[in-house]
Design a protein around this motif. Structure first.
Motif, PDB file in Angstrom:
ATOM      1  N   LYS A 181       0.562  -1.376   0.063  1.00  0.00           N
ATOM      2  CA  LYS A 181      -0.081  -0.145   0.026  1.00  0.00           C
ATOM      3  C   LYS A 181       0.991   1.379  -0.066  1.00  0.00           C
ATOM      4  O   LYS A 181       0.321   2.479   0.105  1.00  0.00           O
ATOM      5  CB  LYS A 181      -0.944  -0.255   1.170  1.00  0.00           C
ATOM      6  N   ASN A 182       2.219   1.123   0.144  1.00  0.00           N
ATOM      7  CA  ASN A 182       3.146   2.105   0.179  1.00  0.00           C
ATOM      8  C   ASN A 182       2.735   3.497   0.992  1.00  0.00           C
ATOM      9  O   ASN A 182       2.718   4.519   0.805  1.00  0.00           O
ATOM     10  CB  ASN A 182       3.093   2.872  -1.236  1.00  0.00           C
ATOM     11  N   MET A 183       2.031   3.185   2.185  1.00  0.00           N
ATOM     12  CA  MET A 183       1.762   4.084   3.227  1.00  0.00           C
ATOM     13  C   MET A 183       2.801   4.529   4.047  1.00  0.00           C
ATOM     14  O   MET A 183       2.815   5.553   4.608  1.00  0.00           O
ATOM     15  CB  MET A 183       0.526   3.296   4.093  1.00  0.00           C
ATOM     16  N   TYR A 184       4.024   3.616   4.162  1.00  0.00           N
ATOM     17  CA  TYR A 184       4.986   3.873   5.041  1.00  0.00           C
ATOM     18  C   TYR A 184       6.201   3.815   4.480  1.00  0.00           C
ATOM     19  O   TYR A 184       6.209   3.002   3.141  1.00  0.00           O
ATOM     20  CB  TYR A 184       4.955   3.131   6.199  1.00  0.00           C
ATOM     21  N   ASP A 185       7.387   4.282   4.625  1.00  0.00           N
ATOM     22  CA  ASP A 185       8.821   4.257   3.957  1.00  0.00           C
ATOM     23  C   ASP A 185       9.419   3.137   4.251  1.00  0.00           C
ATOM     24  O   ASP A 185      10.373   2.476   3.568  1.00  0.00           O
ATOM     25  CB  ASP A 185       9.598   5.677   4.164  1.00  0.00           C
ATOM     26  N   LYS A 186       9.435   2.776   5.729  1.00  0.00           N
ATOM     27  CA  LYS A 186      10.419   1.501   6.011  1.00  0.00           C
ATOM     28  C   LYS A 186       9.634   1.251   7.357  1.00  0.00           C
ATOM     29  O   LYS A 186       8.655   1.588   7.894  1.00  0.00           O
ATOM     30  CB  LYS A 186      11.652   2.138   6.294  1.00  0.00           C
ATOM     31  N   ILE A 187      10.316  -0.181   7.714  1.00  0.00           N
ATOM     32  CA  ILE A 187       9.861  -0.861   8.842  1.00  0.00           C
ATOM     33  C   ILE A 187      11.289  -0.736   9.901  1.00  0.00           C
ATOM     34  O   ILE A 187      12.233  -1.252   9.422  1.00  0.00           O
ATOM     35  CB  ILE A 187       9.533  -2.341   8.816  1.00  0.00           C
ATOM     36  N   ILE A 188      11.084  -0.237  11.011  1.00  0.00           N
ATOM     37  CA  ILE A 188      12.294  -0.339  12.041  1.00  0.00           C
ATOM     38  C   ILE A 188      11.929  -1.402  13.148  1.00  0.00           C
ATOM     39  O   ILE A 188      10.683  -1.183  13.719  1.00  0.00           O
ATOM     40  CB  ILE A 188      12.523   1.011  12.748  1.00  0.00           C
ATOM     41  N   VAL A 189      12.724  -2.409  13.307  1.00  0.00           N
ATOM     42  CA  VAL A 189      12.410  -3.414  14.212  1.00  0.00           C
ATOM     43  C   VAL A 189      13.398  -3.337  15.264  1.00  0.00           C
ATOM     44  O   VAL A 189      14.795  -3.170  15.136  1.00  0.00           O
ATOM     45  CB  VAL A 189      12.596  -4.891  13.831  1.00  0.00           C
ATOM     46  N   THR A 190      12.843  -3.241  16.481  1.00  0.00           N
ATOM     47  CA  THR A 190      13.638  -3.159  17.834  1.00  0.00           C
ATOM     48  C   THR A 190      13.487  -3.914  18.937  1.00  0.00           C
ATOM     49  O   THR A 190      12.183  -4.371  19.102  1.00  0.00           O
ATOM     50  CB  THR A 190      13.970  -1.695  18.211  1.00  0.00           C
ATOM     51  N   ARG A 191      13.926  -4.186  19.963  1.00  0.00           N
ATOM     52  CA  ARG A 191      13.584  -4.894  20.945  1.00  0.00           C
ATOM     53  C   ARG A 191      14.385  -4.748  22.278  1.00  0.00           C
ATOM     54  O   ARG A 191      15.688  -3.992  22.051  1.00  0.00           O
ATOM     55  CB  ARG A 191      13.394  -6.498  21.024  1.00  0.00           C
ATOM     56  N   SER A 192      14.064  -4.909  23.421  1.00  0.00           N
ATOM     57  CA  SER A 192      14.810  -4.689  24.767  1.00  0.00           C
ATOM     58  C   SER A 192      15.329  -6.228  25.085  1.00  0.00           C
ATOM     59  O   SER A 192      14.675  -7.336  25.011  1.00  0.00           O
ATOM     60  CB  SER A 192      13.963  -4.286  25.785  1.00  0.00           C
ATOM     61  N   THR A 193      16.681  -6.125  25.225  1.00  0.00           N
ATOM     62  CA  THR A 193      17.288  -7.342  25.822  1.00  0.00           C
ATOM     63  C   THR A 193      18.017  -7.053  27.059  1.00  0.00           C
ATOM     64  O   THR A 193      19.237  -6.316  26.942  1.00  0.00           O
ATOM     65  CB  THR A 193      18.370  -7.895  24.732  1.00  0.00           C
ATOM     66  N   PRO A 194      17.895  -7.401  28.215  1.00  0.00           N
ATOM     67  CA  PRO A 194      18.242  -6.826  29.589  1.00  0.00           C
ATOM     68  C   PRO A 194      19.857  -6.944  29.291  1.00  0.00           C
ATOM     69  O   PRO A 194      20.777  -6.102  29.820  1.00  0.00           O
ATOM     70  CB  PRO A 194      17.868  -7.797  30.410  1.00  0.00           C
ATOM     71  N   GLU A 195      20.542  -7.994  28.634  1.00  0.00           N
ATOM     72  CA  GLU A 195      22.172  -8.123  28.697  1.00  0.00           C
ATOM     73  C   GLU A 195      22.608  -7.404  27.412  1.00  0.00           C
ATOM     74  O   GLU A 195      23.721  -7.702  27.236  1.00  0.00           O
ATOM     75  CB  GLU A 195      22.476  -9.468  28.659  1.00  0.00           C
ATOM     76  N   ILE A 196      21.867  -6.785  26.681  1.00  0.00           N
ATOM     77  CA  ILE A 196      22.289  -6.393  25.264  1.00  0.00           C
ATOM     78  C   ILE A 196      23.393  -5.242  25.457  1.00  0.00           C
ATOM     79  O   ILE A 196      24.178  -5.442  24.585  1.00  0.00           O
ATOM     80  CB  ILE A 196      21.187  -5.851  24.389  1.00  0.00           C
ATOM     81  N   ALA A 197      23.339  -4.458  26.543  1.00  0.00           N
ATOM     82  CA  ALA A 197      24.281  -3.500  26.433  1.00  0.00           C
ATOM     83  C   ALA A 197      25.699  -3.818  26.821  1.00  0.00           C
ATOM     84  O   ALA A 197      26.657  -3.389  26.222  1.00  0.00           O
ATOM     85  CB  ALA A 197      23.962  -2.620  27.761  1.00  0.00           C
ATOM     86  N   GLU A 198      25.774  -5.236  27.482  1.00  0.00           N
ATOM     87  CA  GLU A 198      27.055  -5.921  27.810  1.00  0.00           C
ATOM     88  C   GLU A 198      27.666  -6.563  26.611  1.00  0.00           C
ATOM     89  O   GLU A 198      28.818  -6.670  26.352  1.00  0.00           O
ATOM     90  CB  GLU A 198      27.030  -6.349  28.872  1.00  0.00           C
ATOM     91  N   SER A 199      26.681  -7.310  25.749  1.00  0.00           N
ATOM     92  CA  SER A 199      27.185  -8.380  24.885  1.00  0.00           C
ATOM     93  C   SER A 199      27.094  -7.719  23.402  1.00  0.00           C
ATOM     94  O   SER A 199      27.633  -8.437  22.495  1.00  0.00           O
ATOM     95  CB  SER A 199      26.268  -9.335  25.000  1.00  0.00           C
ATOM     96  N   ILE A 200      26.302  -6.616  23.142  1.00  0.00           N
ATOM     97  CA  ILE A 200      26.260  -6.437  21.743  1.00  0.00           C
ATOM     98  C   ILE A 200      27.571  -6.001  21.052  1.00  0.00           C
ATOM     99  O   ILE A 200      27.940  -6.228  19.883  1.00  0.00           O
ATOM    100  CB  ILE A 200      25.187  -5.226  21.491  1.00  0.00           C
ATOM    101  N   GLY A 201      28.312  -5.306  21.908  1.00  0.00           N
ATOM    102  CA  GLY A 201      29.602  -4.910  21.470  1.00  0.00           C
ATOM    103  C   GLY A 201      30.525  -6.007  20.992  1.00  0.00           C
ATOM    104  O   GLY A 201      31.688  -5.754  20.183  1.00  0.00           O
ATOM    105  N   PHE A 202      30.527  -7.264  21.881  1.00  0.00           N
ATOM    106  CA  PHE A 202      31.329  -8.353  21.352  1.00  0.00           C
ATOM    107  C   PHE A 202      30.950  -9.072  19.930  1.00  0.00           C
ATOM    108  O   PHE A 202      31.618 -10.017  19.562  1.00  0.00           O
ATOM    109  CB  PHE A 202      31.439  -9.189  22.527  1.00  0.00           C
ATOM    110  N   LEU A 203      29.735  -8.920  19.294  1.00  0.00           N
ATOM    111  CA  LEU A 203      29.326  -9.315  18.371  1.00  0.00           C
ATOM    112  C   LEU A 203      29.876  -8.617  16.985  1.00  0.00           C
ATOM    113  O   LEU A 203      30.120  -7.613  17.049  1.00  0.00           O
ATOM    114  CB  LEU A 203      27.669  -9.412  18.298  1.00  0.00           C
ATOM    115  N   PRO A 204      30.182  -9.666  16.043  1.00  0.00           N
ATOM    116  CA  PRO A 204      30.739  -8.904  14.975  1.00  0.00           C
ATOM    117  C   PRO A 204      29.997  -8.189  13.877  1.00  0.00           C
ATOM    118  O   PRO A 204      28.769  -8.468  13.940  1.00  0.00           O
ATOM    119  CB  PRO A 204      31.405 -10.346  14.276  1.00  0.00           C
TER     120      PRO A 204
END
Length: 465
Positions: free
Chosen positions: A302-325
């Motif tokens: 329907k071209n009603m929006y330009d994009k889809i942004i997907v996000t979520r909360s993960t309790p340990e994400i602040a500590e572990s996301i930096g170690f992922l490539p």
């Protein structure tokens, strides 16, 4: 207004988790006095420099207390500094805030031999209970085990922090729909109906639905009537007649509802007039799949929006996301596997599933973003899918919602039975706040999806485990 005598006001001793849950909690005790043990300040100091998701809350609480105690002498900090004037309104605090140096207590004054933070805070509360008698001293903590230990050690008054709870029990949470027993029309004495194009609108007395809310769905047990509250005033309610079969006949991106709950959710998801859709329910009820199917329908078809942004909360994400490539999207991929799993389901009948998913992700401009990096952004003309939002606090959800600019639709999904945060419960989750605070907002809709449709195995597990 004269201050009540000290014997009539209580003395509240706050645990660290109270200030992590709500950084300004010490301002919520009205005429009563608040004591912060030194151990609590030490814990906040440690947490504020950590990579935990509550580090920001610790910093906010420390700054707020510093604003109150900035000009106090050491003696005044022990005796208490007045909180009067810190906030406005009828519930503004008039008590005092003080710091208790529990680290100077002798071994004879302590109840526990093991030197742990929880034990020191309980010992401080017990000491104050003894020296401040007959004044009531209350230990406030969200830690259930700590409440048990404190009572077992002789603490007379121990409470959970309930000032922030909008409901007393999760069973009273607004479900987004109301089901009449029997036939709906048997409850209606008079009605005025009119047609607007293909739609039929019924005007009934407010007495039929005294607790109705805007965008609340109305059903009956006979499965003949389905409507949504379009407008209401003190006397009347206007219902848009959806038609049960017509509601069940809606589809998005090849997905059709399997029950009436999914049908109501799909209607809200596809309605461009609704800016916020909240989906709650057990695992396997279809929250993520419906959200993604509706998003793809509105962006690609329907071209009603330009994009889809997907996000979520993960309790340990602040500590572990930096170690992922990889890039941010690649780092987020493991946390957002539920979205890619749903994409696979939506395209499982294609000849080349991988190719179809890559094409759709590019066509719909699907972006995976970390909730930690949403602050400061302004998102325009997009659909934002916030998954697992039961793990967010009210302030964190506010941060995300206020990022949504003109033409943006936010879809929040979560299961209040699967909270991973140590500082949240079903009644204090930000998702519960969202449901209760936005039920009067005409631009939002909430649906509690009841029933597991993932598989008979998942349904049996949900009901019996």
């Amino acid at each position: 207004m004269p201050k009540e005598p000290a014997s009539q006001t209580k003395l509240y001793v706050l645990d660290t988790n109270i200030l992590l849950h709500e950084p300004l909690a010490f301002l919520s005790f009205k005429e009563h006095d608040v004591v912060i043990p030194m151990t609590v300040l030490e814990e906040l100091d440690y947490i504020k420099d950590s990579k935990k998701d509550v580090a920001r809350d610790a910093r906010v609480s420390i700054r707020a207390m510093e604003d109150v105690l900035r000009d106090a002498t050491p003696e005044q900090m022990v005796d208490g500094v007045s909180l009067a004037g810190t906030t406005a309104g009828e519930s503004a605090p008039t008590g005092r805030l003080s710091i208790f140096a529990d680290h100077t207590m002798t071994d004879e004054q302590k109840v526990f031999t093991k030197n742990e933070n929880d034990n020191n805070i309980i010992s401080a509360a017990l000491y104050l209970q003894k020296v401040k008698a007959p004044r009531q001293v209350v230990l406030v903590t969200k830690d259930i085990n700590m409440r048990l230990k404190a009572k077992g050690a002789g603490m007379a008054l121990v409470e959970d922090y309930r000032t922030d709870q909008l409901i007393s029990d999760i069973q009273f949470l607004f479900k987004g729909y109301y089901r009449f027993e029997g036939n709906f029309w048997d409850s209606v004495k008079s009605v005025e109906s009119r047609s607007e194009g293909r739609d039929t609108i019924h005007t009934i007395s407010r007495d039929v639905l005294p607790e109705a809310y805007i965008n609340e769905f109305i059903l009956d047990q006979s499965e003949n009537f389905a409507a949504i509250v379009e407008y209401m005033d003190e006397k009347n309610i206007e219902l848009l007649d959806m038609g049960y079969e017509r509601l069940m006949g809606r589809s998005a991106w090849g997905i059709s509802p399997k029950n009436i709950g999914q049908a109501m959710a799909l209607h809200a998801l596809l309605d461009p007039q609704i800016d916020l859709v909240i989906l709650t329910g057990p695992a396997g009820s279809g929250k993520t799949l419906l959200a993604l199917a509706a998003a793809l329908e509105m962006v690609v078809e329907k071209n009603m929006y330009d994009k889809i942004i997907v996000t979520r909360s993960t309790p340990e994400i602040a500590e572990s996301i930096g170690f992922l490539p990889g890039t941010e999207e690649e780092k987020m991929a493991p946390w957002l596997a539920a979205i890619t799993d749903s994409l696979e389901v939506l395209h499982k009948n294609d000849e080349n599933v991988t190719g179809s998913m890559s094409y759709i992700m590019e066509k719909a401009n699907i972006q995976f973003k970390s909730v930690n990096f949403m602050r400061g952004r302004s998102i325009q003309n997009a659909i934002v899918i916030l998954d697992e939002s039961q793990n967010l606090t009210a302030s964190q959800l506010k941060t995300i919602i206020t990022r949504c600019g003109e033409g943006t639709k936010l879809i929040c999904g979560g299961n209040l039975a699967q909270i991973d945060s140590n500082y949240l419960s079903p009644v204090t989750s930000g998702l519960t706040y969202l449901v209760e605070k936005f039920k009067n907002f005409s631009g939002s809709a909430n649906i509690n999806l009841d029933g597991v449709v993932r598989s008979r195995l998942a349904e049996f597990a949900e009901e019996n485990l």
